[in-house]
Write a protein that holds these residues in place. Structure first.
Motif, short mmCIF file in Angstrom:
data_model
loop_
_atom_site.label_atom_id
_atom_site.label_comp_id
_atom_site.label_asym_id
_atom_site.label_seq_id
_atom_site.Cartn_x
_atom_site.Cartn_y
_atom_site.Cartn_z
N ALA A 293 80.96 52.90 60.32
CA ALA A 293 81.37 51.67 60.14
C ALA A 293 81.34 50.45 60.11
N THR A 294 81.59 50.97 61.91
CA THR A 294 82.08 49.81 62.72
C THR A 294 80.46 49.58 63.89
N ALA A 295 79.57 50.70 63.49
CA ALA A 295 78.00 50.63 64.07
C ALA A 295 77.50 49.80 62.99
N ALA A 296 77.84 50.16 62.12
CA ALA A 296 77.08 49.24 60.93
C ALA A 296 77.13 47.96 60.77
N VAL A 297 78.55 47.92 61.23
CA VAL A 297 78.56 45.62 61.28
C VAL A 297 78.14 45.40 61.78
N ALA A 298 78.66 45.55 63.29
CA ALA A 298 78.12 45.40 65.01
C ALA A 298 75.80 44.81 64.69
N LYS A 299 75.77 46.60 64.06
CA LYS A 299 73.87 46.13 63.85
C LYS A 299 73.45 44.88 62.96
N GLU A 300 74.18 45.06 62.03
CA GLU A 300 74.01 43.36 61.33
C GLU A 300 74.24 42.39 61.56
N THR A 301 75.12 42.55 62.01
CA THR A 301 76.38 40.94 62.02
C THR A 301 74.53 40.44 63.54
N LEU A 302 74.56 41.15 64.52
CA LEU A 302 74.36 40.95 65.67
C LEU A 302 72.78 41.08 65.95
N GLU A 303 71.64 41.55 64.95
CA GLU A 303 70.51 42.09 64.96
C GLU A 303 69.67 40.62 65.02
N GLY A 304 68.98 40.63 66.15
CA GLY A 304 68.63 38.84 65.95
C GLY A 304 69.21 37.85 66.94
N HIS A 305 69.85 37.88 67.48
CA HIS A 305 71.02 37.00 67.70
C HIS A 305 70.78 36.93 69.56
N CYS A 306 71.22 36.47 70.04
CA CYS A 306 70.68 35.89 71.39
C CYS A 306 72.70 36.31 72.38
N ILE A 307 72.39 36.66 73.12
CA ILE A 307 73.43 36.44 74.18
C ILE A 307 73.42 35.42 75.11
N TYR A 308 72.59 34.74 75.66
CA TYR A 308 72.70 33.59 76.09
C TYR A 308 71.92 32.66 75.07
N ASP A 309 72.27 31.29 75.40
CA ASP A 309 71.94 30.07 74.26
C ASP A 309 70.27 29.38 75.39
N GLY A 310 69.92 29.28 74.15
CA GLY A 310 68.37 29.27 74.95
C GLY A 310 67.41 29.78 74.44
N GLY A 311 67.83 31.04 73.32
CA GLY A 311 67.27 32.12 72.83
C GLY A 311 67.03 32.54 74.27
N TYR A 312 67.80 33.29 74.80
CA TYR A 312 67.55 34.40 76.44
C TYR A 312 68.36 35.27 75.99
N CYS A 313 67.70 37.00 76.35
CA CYS A 313 68.28 38.13 75.88
C CYS A 313 69.29 38.32 74.31
N LYS A 314 67.60 38.53 73.39
CA LYS A 314 68.19 38.12 72.38
C LYS A 314 68.19 39.82 71.85
N LEU A 315 68.61 40.42 71.07
CA LEU A 315 69.16 41.69 71.32
C LEU A 315 68.31 41.95 69.52
N HIS A 316 67.83 43.19 69.51
CA HIS A 316 67.40 44.15 68.49
C HIS A 316 67.83 45.20 68.19
N LEU A 317 68.70 45.72 67.42
CA LEU A 317 69.49 46.58 67.31
C LEU A 317 68.60 47.78 66.26
N SER A 318 69.02 49.09 66.68
CA SER A 318 68.58 50.15 65.39
C SER A 318 69.26 50.95 66.08
N TYR A 319 69.44 52.15 65.20
CA TYR A 319 70.36 53.29 65.27
C TYR A 319 69.86 54.11 66.48
N SER A 320 71.09 54.75 66.59
CA SER A 320 70.25 55.83 68.15
C SER A 320 70.97 57.99 67.27
#
Length: 469
Positions: A293-320
């Motif tokens: 459940a915790t992993a699902a919330v993190a995946k849904e929220t963070l998918e496609g977002h960037c760690i740094y401003d300016g579009g740097y270090c973009k996250l793409h998430l999937s289940y392992s």
């Protein structure tokens, strides 16, 4: 001349006792070639199914004059050379003998490498594979996996004769449709020999099976793995969920460390383990939570977002497919937060990791920042994740820039992480005060009125940094 208007022969090449035959029927056999050529002399060697379409072949005569005789005959004949009713085009080869340099996939062995085309992992169960191949003999072991070529399986027989019989009968054939899920149209088997002789199967599961050892331990995924993929309300295949997320990081302008990932992902719950690795020229990471459940919330929220401003270090998430990571407790590329041995930290075995797990720290190592006059963060109960309030304006001096490089990397220095580092009341989100998901669970509004990130990654004066989309 052939019926298609293309000449059957090329006269510009030097005669050779090896002839090159083109436009042959699919998977023309050696017997069919010999039947065509033996009226002109003794055949000493052949090479069939050459080329991308497997419709070419080479035939070597014992004597040069025999090859010339065949070429001359069909050059003057009104009836072209044919195999199974198809016109065959003949020319001299630029080689003077056929050398059968067999690839490893052509050398007979007791283990077959099977590529199942037209399906994805999960469409064909290991039980179906066993049913199909056990028709030719006792199957010892099966291991399935995914490669660039597609869904593949290694199948071990008792000996090479049994494996050869299965290969000869099934190569190019299809698995019967009644053994396949309804959404699979058809699949084809491409079979070659493997260099393996004895597969090492550690667990009985839906991906691997050892039929010679009934006492082999059963992996929990053997119970969880579905024969057919789950389908969601929209009719699309659902991704099997897991408590471990696989993060692929693109546009790596700045370094992403274990501490940075821990700061980002612990906003949604307790992070147990992290492992960073390089694969296919990119940076990836595995992040383990205590539950799905915790992993699902993190995946849904963070998918496609960037760690740094300016579009740097973009996250793409999937289940392992992993459920429990086996990582080194403290290293530059991995961390196990479930080990409560604080003496390792006190002894300085890892630099920049906070000794007290309940105190929230900036994602970068503490020593790289100059002293500041921020108040100490509030104490929180054990087991809860401290957080900060992105609406609180910093009253102390700004953080200094991170040093230009980390040990062993050449990334440029990030100006600042795209999230705030000030403390906020317990129970609130580090990304937003309110959460549309559930109380106490972080959400990520990307564009709040008045705090939109400016081009170049710089927010309005006095406003904290936010994740960027």
């Amino acid at each position: 001349m052939s019926t298609s208007g293309q000449p059957q022969f090329r006269y510009t090449q030097t005669p050779s006792k090896v002839l090159h035959l083109r436009n042959l029927p699919w998977e023309c056999t050696e017997e069919e070639l010999i039947e065509l050529c033996k009226p002109f002399g003794k055949i000493v060697n052949t090479k069939c199914n050459v080329g991308a379409n497997r419709n070419q072949a080479f035939v070597e005569f014992a004597d040069l004059n025999q090859a010339i005789q065949m070429v001359s005959y069909y050059a003057s004949s009104s009836e072209p050379a044919q195999v199974r009713g198809k016109t065959v085009y003949i020319q001299y080869s630029n080689r003077h003998e056929i050398v059968n340099n067999k690839s490893p996939g052509d050398v007979p062995g007791n283990v077959l490498l099977v590529t199942i085309e037209g399906v994805e992992a999960g469409d064909v169960s290991i039980d179906v594979i066993h049913l199909v191949f056990s028709a030719f003999g006792f199957v010892h072991k099966i291991a399935t996996f995914e490669k660039a070529a597609g869904f593949q399986a290694l199948i071990q027989f008792t000996d090479s004769d049994t494996a050869s019989a299965a290969r000869n009968a099934l190569d190019g054939r299809s698995i019967p449709k009644y053994l396949l899920p309804e959404h699979v149209g058809s699949c084809h088997l491409r079979i070659s020999y493997s260099a393996h002789t004895d597969l090492n199967i550690k667990f009985q599961s839906h991906r691997s099976r050892d039929y010679t050892n009934p006492y082999l331990p059963v992996n929990p995924t053997a119970i969880e793995g579905p024969v057919q993929p789950a389908v969601g309300p929209d009719g699309k295949k659902k991704e099997p969920e897991s408590n471990v997320l696989l993060a692929s990081i693109e546009n790596m302008q700045y370094a992403v460390t274990v501490d940075v990932l821990h700061t980002v992902f612990s906003a949604f719950g307790t992070v147990q383990k992290i492992a960073i690795f390089e694969k296919n020229g990119g940076t990836q990471a595995l992040i383990q939570y205590p539950d799905i459940a915790t992993a699902a919330v993190a995946k849904e929220t963070l998918e496609g977002h960037c760690i740094y401003d300016g579009g740097y270090c973009k996250l793409h998430l999937s289940y392992s497919r992993h459920t429990d990571l086996n990582v080194k407790a403290y290293s530059e590329k991995s961390r196990d937060y479930t080990i409560p041995d604080a003496s390792l930290l006190a002894a300085g075995q890892i630099s920049g990791v906070p000794a007290a797990p309940t105190a929230w720290q900036n994602p970068q190592a503490a020593p790289i920042y100059p002293p500041n006059n921020y108040a100490a963060p509030p104490q929180v109960p054990v087991g809860q994740v401290p957080a900060w309030d992105p609406t609180v304006r910093a009253s102390g001096p700004a953080y200094a820039s991170v040093p230009g490089t980390y040990p062993g990397q050449t990334y440029s220095s990030p100006p600042v992480l795209a999230y705030a580092s000030a403390a906020m009341p317990v129970g609130s989100s580090p990304l937003s005060q309110g959460s549309p998901i559930s109380p106490g669970v972080a959400s990520m509004p990307m564009n709040q009125p008045g705090v939109n990130v400016r081009p170049g990654g710089v927010p309005p004066p006095g406003q904290p940094h936010y994740y960027s989309r």
